[in-house]
Design an enzyme around this catalytic site. Structure first.
Site: not given
Ligand code: AMP
Ligand code: MG
Length: 487
Positions: A113, A125-126, A176, A252
């Protein structure tokens, strides 16, 4: 014990093909270094703990190197976020590196991650920052040690890579592990995009890999859904019994294995508060502590909708009907144990509810109350704990009911009572302020506090010499920390 290059891969999810995931290579972090590793998680891969300190470990889990057999993939899914459907999500910053199997024959997904942009990054930004990576690491390993099913964390790798959130921070990666990274949202994606063939392929995959015993049932998909309902009811009963607030129960973030998954602004309760909202962007309290129970059912209904091509609506409804009674039975069972009771009585639910109401009104520390209750006989313990309550008459009435209940429960020595209660009532939990202290030190390059906290939390039921400071109520500054939702 294995060296790092001796892991055995088998990438069954990757083989499902491009309709399910996309090949993406990790984007390396600058100057990757080990922040913390979990020996217990390493043991699941048969890895020698000493390899965590080798440079190649930080290179592998910092995105610089890959095993020849790894097949890094960004998975595709969608999901309901705060009640509304988001048609396409997917791994925006994490990659499934591959599935490793250990000597015991178990498969573990390795998921990196913070590994950089993917086709599903949308506006992101990934990357993941050090603070959120440390929180995910500590929480997953702490939950596991408490006996609460969770994804695991192998390590956190820190770096010099600048990452912009509210301010400039540093990028990190967390490795993870879980038997599967498939979420409710995977099924929703193929349902709402009307791809029944891939939906069936996904269902077969999950059935074969994770619910093979359901194959023996007359309706395997229904049996699998029932099992998912049961596991979620059991999981959420544990969250409620131990005061864990997930914070972002979007579909999700719900695992088809019924494990705690995807950590964001989670928190363990300090003071008992049924209405606690750990996510500051959750203005309506959709994911408040007590709402986790009905939300669990709501999420299962969303999954049920996605399974309507395979299972009749009536059968799905019947299976959903299992959730609340199962939750309630599991929760009561856990709370009985936390109170030191060994047999069930009709009034137990009322006994628990009365106690929680008193704790709520007086802001009593949820973890320490139960721990101290087991330190002494019921009579001595309630006499000592009484001082923590504002409504003394209310507490005295409860204490009388409790003492009588303990008396009816059976004859046990105080040693037996203590041993039984301390085995289910942790002394140490991951309080937000403890995580915060460890993060502040780590952000200035000192990883010793993260490592110490991880070690303490890996034996939460065992009193550890010299670790008294980890078993305290939070200081004033640490009581209502605003944990940033950005990660
Ligand atoms: P989360 O809130 O962490 O469960 O993320 C919800 C969605 O946003 C998922 O598809 C994650 O992969 C995406 N996501 C969260 N943070 C980032 C980030 N910094 N860059 C790209 N995708 C993100
Ligand atoms: Mg998530």
């Amino acid at each position: 014990m294995k060296a790092l290059d001796e892991l055995t891969f088998d990438n069954r999810f990757a083989r499902l093909g491009d309709a399910f995931s996309t090949h993406v290579l990790p984007e390396p972090l600058d100057a990757p270094r080990l922040v913390v590793a979990s020996e217990a998680a390493m043991a699941l891969l048969d890895l020698d703990p000493a390899v965590a300190e080798t440079p190649v470990f930080a290179e592998l889990f910092g995105g610089h190197k890959l095993w020849a057999e790894a097949e890094p993939r960004a998975m595709i899914y969608s999901g309901h976020q705060f009640g509304g459907y988001t048609p396409q999500l997917g791994d925006g910053r994490g990659l499934l590196l591959g599935e490793v199997y250990n000597q015991a024959g178990e498969h573990w997904d390795l998921h990196l991650k913070g590994a950089g942009m993917t086709p599903y990054s949308r506006m992101g930004d990934g990357r993941a920052v050090l603070r959120s990576s440390i929180r995910e690491f500590l929480a997953s390993e702490a939950l596991h040690a408490l006996g609460i099913p969770s994804s695991r964390a192998l390590c956190v790798i820190g770096s010099d890579t600048p990452v912009w959130r509210e301010k400039q921070e540093r990028g990190a990666m967390v490795l993870r592990m879980a038997h599967s990274h498939i979420r409710f949202g995977h099924f929703e994606y193929f349902y709402y995009t009307k791809k029944p063939e891939q939906q069936a392929q996904l269902a077969e995959h999950v059935l074969n890999l994770h619910y093979p015993e359901c194959r023996e049932q007359p309706e395997p998909y229904l049996a699998m859904f029932r099992e998912i309902v049961e596991r979620n009811a059991e999981l959420i009963a544990k969250w409620q019994a131990y005061g864990f607030c997930h914070g972002v129960m979007n579909t999700d973030n719900m695992s088809i294995l019924g494990i705690t998954f995807d950590f964001g602004p989670f928190a363990f309760l300090d003071d008992f508060d049924a209405h606690f909202i750990c996510n500051h962007s959750d203005h309506e309290g959709r994911y408040s502590f007590s709402n986790q129970v009905p939300i669990g059912q709501w999420n299962l209904s969303a999954l049920a909708q996605a399974l309507t091509p395979f299972i009749s609506v009536d059968a799905l409804k019947e299976a959903l009907g299992l959730y609340l009674p199962l939750y309630q039975a599991n929760y009561l069972d856990l709370m009985r144990r936390r109170l030191g009771l060994t047999i069930a009585e009709d009034d137990d639910q009322q006994l628990v509810e009365r106690l929680l109401k008193l704790m709520q009104n007086s802001g009593v520390d949820y973890t320490l109350f139960f721990r101290r209750l087991g330190d002494e006989s019921a009579a001595l313990a309630v006499a000592r704990l009484r001082d923590d309550f504002v409504d003394l008459a209310g507490f005295d009435a409860w204490a009388e009911q409790y003492k009588a209940r303990v008396e009816r429960d059976g004859e046990f020595s105080q040693e037996q009572r203590r041993a039984r209660m301390h085995a289910v009532n942790p002394l140490y939990i991951l309080r937000n302020y403890l995580a915060q202290n460890a993060i502040v030190a780590a952000e200035s390059g000192d990883y010793s506090e993260v490592r110490r906290l991880h070690a303490v939390l890996s034996k939460p039921f065992e009193e550890q010499a010299g670790m008294g400071q980890y078993a305290q109520r939070p200081p004033d500054w640490g009581k209502h920390l605003e944990i940033s939702c950005s990660s």
